[in-house]
Design a protein around this motif. Structure first.
Motif, PDB file in Angstrom:
ATOM      1  N   PHE A 122       0.868  -1.182   0.000  1.00  0.00           N
ATOM      2  CA  PHE A 122       0.000   0.000   0.000  1.00  0.00           C
ATOM      3  C   PHE A 122       0.900   1.226   0.000  1.00  0.00           C
ATOM      4  N   VAL A 123       0.954   1.913  -1.145  1.00  0.00           N
ATOM      5  CA  VAL A 123       1.826   3.064  -1.309  1.00  0.00           C
ATOM      6  C   VAL A 123       0.976   4.328  -1.404  1.00  0.00           C
ATOM      7  N   ALA A 124       1.236   5.292  -0.543  1.00  0.00           N
ATOM      8  CA  ALA A 124       0.549   6.582  -0.593  1.00  0.00           C
ATOM      9  C   ALA A 124       1.456   7.602  -1.264  1.00  0.00           C
ATOM     10  N   ILE A 125       0.916   8.302  -2.276  1.00  0.00           N
ATOM     11  CA  ILE A 125       1.625   9.406  -2.914  1.00  0.00           C
ATOM     12  C   ILE A 125       1.093  10.677  -2.286  1.00  0.00           C
ATOM     13  N   LEU A 126       1.914  11.369  -1.532  1.00  0.00           N
ATOM     14  CA  LEU A 126       1.481  12.490  -0.705  1.00  0.00           C
ATOM     15  C   LEU A 126       2.162  13.777  -1.145  1.00  0.00           C
ATOM     16  N   GLY A 127       1.375  14.832  -1.225  1.00  0.00           N
ATOM     17  CA  GLY A 127       1.962  16.122  -1.572  1.00  0.00           C
ATOM     18  C   GLY A 127       0.887  17.173  -1.790  1.00  0.00           C
ATOM     19  N   PRO A 128       1.277  18.439  -1.844  1.00  0.00           N
ATOM     20  CA  PRO A 128       0.309  19.521  -2.053  1.00  0.00           C
ATOM     21  C   PRO A 128      -0.176  19.552  -3.495  1.00  0.00           C
ATOM     22  N   SER A 129      -1.186  20.374  -3.757  1.00  0.00           N
ATOM     23  CA  SER A 129      -1.702  20.531  -5.112  1.00  0.00           C
ATOM     24  C   SER A 129      -0.589  21.012  -6.041  1.00  0.00           C
ATOM     25  N   GLY A 130      -0.538  20.402  -7.229  1.00  0.00           N
ATOM     26  CA  GLY A 130       0.449  20.811  -8.215  1.00  0.00           C
ATOM     27  C   GLY A 130       1.804  20.162  -8.086  1.00  0.00           C
ATOM     28  N   CYS A 131       1.954  19.180  -7.176  1.00  0.00           N
ATOM     29  CA  CYS A 131       3.271  18.561  -6.966  1.00  0.00           C
ATOM     30  C   CYS A 131       3.564  17.453  -7.975  1.00  0.00           C
ATOM     31  N   GLY A 132       2.545  17.002  -8.722  1.00  0.00           N
ATOM     32  CA  GLY A 132       2.754  15.962  -9.722  1.00  0.00           C
ATOM     33  C   GLY A 132       2.202  14.600  -9.363  1.00  0.00           C
ATOM     34  N   LYS A 133       1.557  14.471  -8.189  1.00  0.00           N
ATOM     35  CA  LYS A 133       1.109  13.157  -7.752  1.00  0.00           C
ATOM     36  C   LYS A 133       0.013  12.576  -8.656  1.00  0.00           C
ATOM     37  N   THR A 134      -0.938  13.413  -9.100  1.00  0.00           N
ATOM     38  CA  THR A 134      -1.997  12.922  -9.979  1.00  0.00           C
ATOM     39  C   THR A 134      -1.448  12.602 -11.365  1.00  0.00           C
ATOM     40  N   THR A 135      -0.475  13.377 -11.828  1.00  0.00           N
ATOM     41  CA  THR A 135       0.167  13.075 -13.116  1.00  0.00           C
ATOM     42  C   THR A 135       0.830  11.709 -13.054  1.00  0.00           C
ATOM     43  N   LEU A 136       1.499  11.389 -11.942  1.00  0.00           N
ATOM     44  CA  LEU A 136       2.124  10.075 -11.776  1.00  0.00           C
ATOM     45  C   LEU A 136       1.063   8.975 -11.811  1.00  0.00           C
ATOM     46  N   LEU A 137      -0.059   9.199 -11.152  1.00  0.00           N
ATOM     47  CA  LEU A 137      -1.136   8.218 -11.153  1.00  0.00           C
ATOM     48  C   LEU A 137      -1.684   8.016 -12.563  1.00  0.00           C
TER      49      LEU A 137
END
Length: 358
Positions: free
Chosen positions: A30-45
């Motif tokens: 279970f890996v959580a990608i954590l960060g503020p808006s605009g950090c790239g986490k949704t792009t990685l997903l």
């Protein structure tokens, strides 16, 4: 089998959304990608899902190359499930039909599962606590029930990787806490690899085996919840995850002397070498204590917030505000002069279990 992201970068025109990302997601992790808006986490997903093509680098899933800058396997041909923030249920299908659809149409579903799709639907409904809701339409469900259906639908075809894009952010606080526990239970039961995107530190700390903290399209730190919370490697991680106060001063081995102080020396062995070299000391609010007098940093209380079992203080010290969280047994008042001190390491809590519920 694992999913391996190697030196992935993504540009949108002149804007770099991701820069040279390396990440391995082990089977059942279970890996959580954590960060503020605009950090790239949704792009990685979206790159993992196949909705975007990388500008550089590669993604391998179960030893199969699924994405490079020149070619990418489309989402429907990847062995993944997806849970969206907005539920994304089909309005014209009953709950049981929502779950049955991917079983019949997902290309990686074993033939035995397709032949017993009815049993699989019943199993999924029981897993998410909706055994009696199979005949209902989405319009007859609450927000929490809709998200449970979305989770059951994503898990039904037995994906190798489940991607979750801030699935609890549209729900109220109490329901989010309940669904955190349910998602943990589901993960333990199914042993499916999960990548969970969130900006909520509490969600990441409570549920994940591994947290990936991102900032400006790059990875700041990867580690267990305990490592990320208790031993941040950068100032950003300390402030974003632990809400730490960043104090400036000088280090001599494991002893810190705050800037402008001659008699105050604090010991801490968990601060990263990088932060010690920069003369920084990240101190979480609960690591500090407030006293009426004695040794410590002289300050003035500027704000008091009663939180039930805790009181949150903002205390001005040498022109800077320091946040302190203490128990509510003794209360100080606005404009009162106080002393702020660092708790002895022997007095700090030792976390031998995951930091659930933080």
């Amino acid at each position: 089998m694992s999913t391996v992201v190697e030196r992935i970068s993504k540009k949108f025109g002149e804007t770099t959304a991701l820069s040279s990302i390396d990440l391995t997601i082990e089977k059942g992790e279970f890996v959580a990608i954590l960060g503020p808006s605009g950090c790239g986490k949704t792009t990685l997903l979206r790159l993992l899902a196949g909705f975007e093509k990388p500008s550089a680098g590669s993604i391998t899933m179960n030893d199969e190359l699924i994405a490079t800058h020149s070619q990418t396997v489309p989402p429907e041909k990847r062995n993944i499930g997806m849970v969206f923030q907005s539920f994304a249920l089909w309005p014209h299908l009953k709950v049981k039909e929502q779950i049955q659809f991917p079983i019949q149409h997902h290309r990686y579903v074993p033939e035995t599962l397709k032949k017993n799709s009815g049993e699989r639907v019943r199993e999924m409904l029981e897993l998410v606590g909706l055994s009696k809701y199979g005949e209902r339409m989405p319009s007859e469900l609450s927000g929490g029930q809709k998200q449970r259906v979305a989770i059951a639908r994503a898990l039904a075809p037995q994906p190798a990787l489940l991607l979750m894009d801030e699935p609890l952010s549209s729900l109220d606080a109490e329901l989010r806490m309940d669904l955190r526990k349910e998602i943990q239970t589901i993960h333990r039961f199914t042993k499916t690899s999960i990548v969970y995107v969130t900006h909520d530190q509490g969600e990441a700390l409570a549920m994940a085996d591994k947290i990936v903290v991102m900032k400006d399209g790059q990875i700041e730190q990867i580690g267990s919840p305990e490592e990320i919370f208790l031993r941040p490697e950068t100032m950003f991680v300390a402030k974003f995850v632990g809400k730490a106060n960043i104090l400036r001063g000088s280090w001599t081995q494991h002893f810190f002397k705050p800037e402008g102080e001659t008699s105050v020396v604090w010991e801490n062995k968990s601060v990263s070498t990088e932060m010690r070299n920069d003369g920084l000391f990240p101190v979480r609010p609960e690591q500090l204590v407030v006293r009426k007098s004695g040794c410590g940093l002289q300050g003035i209380v500027r704000n008091v917030m009663f939180q039930g079992k805790e009181i949150h203080y903002s205390i001005e010290v040498n022109g800077n505000l320091i946040n302190v969280h203490t128990n509510s047994f003794h209360r100080y008042h606005v404009d009162e002069k106080v002393v702020v001190d660092f708790k002895l390491e022997s007095d700090l809590p030792v976390y031998s279990e995951p930091l659930v519920g933080i």
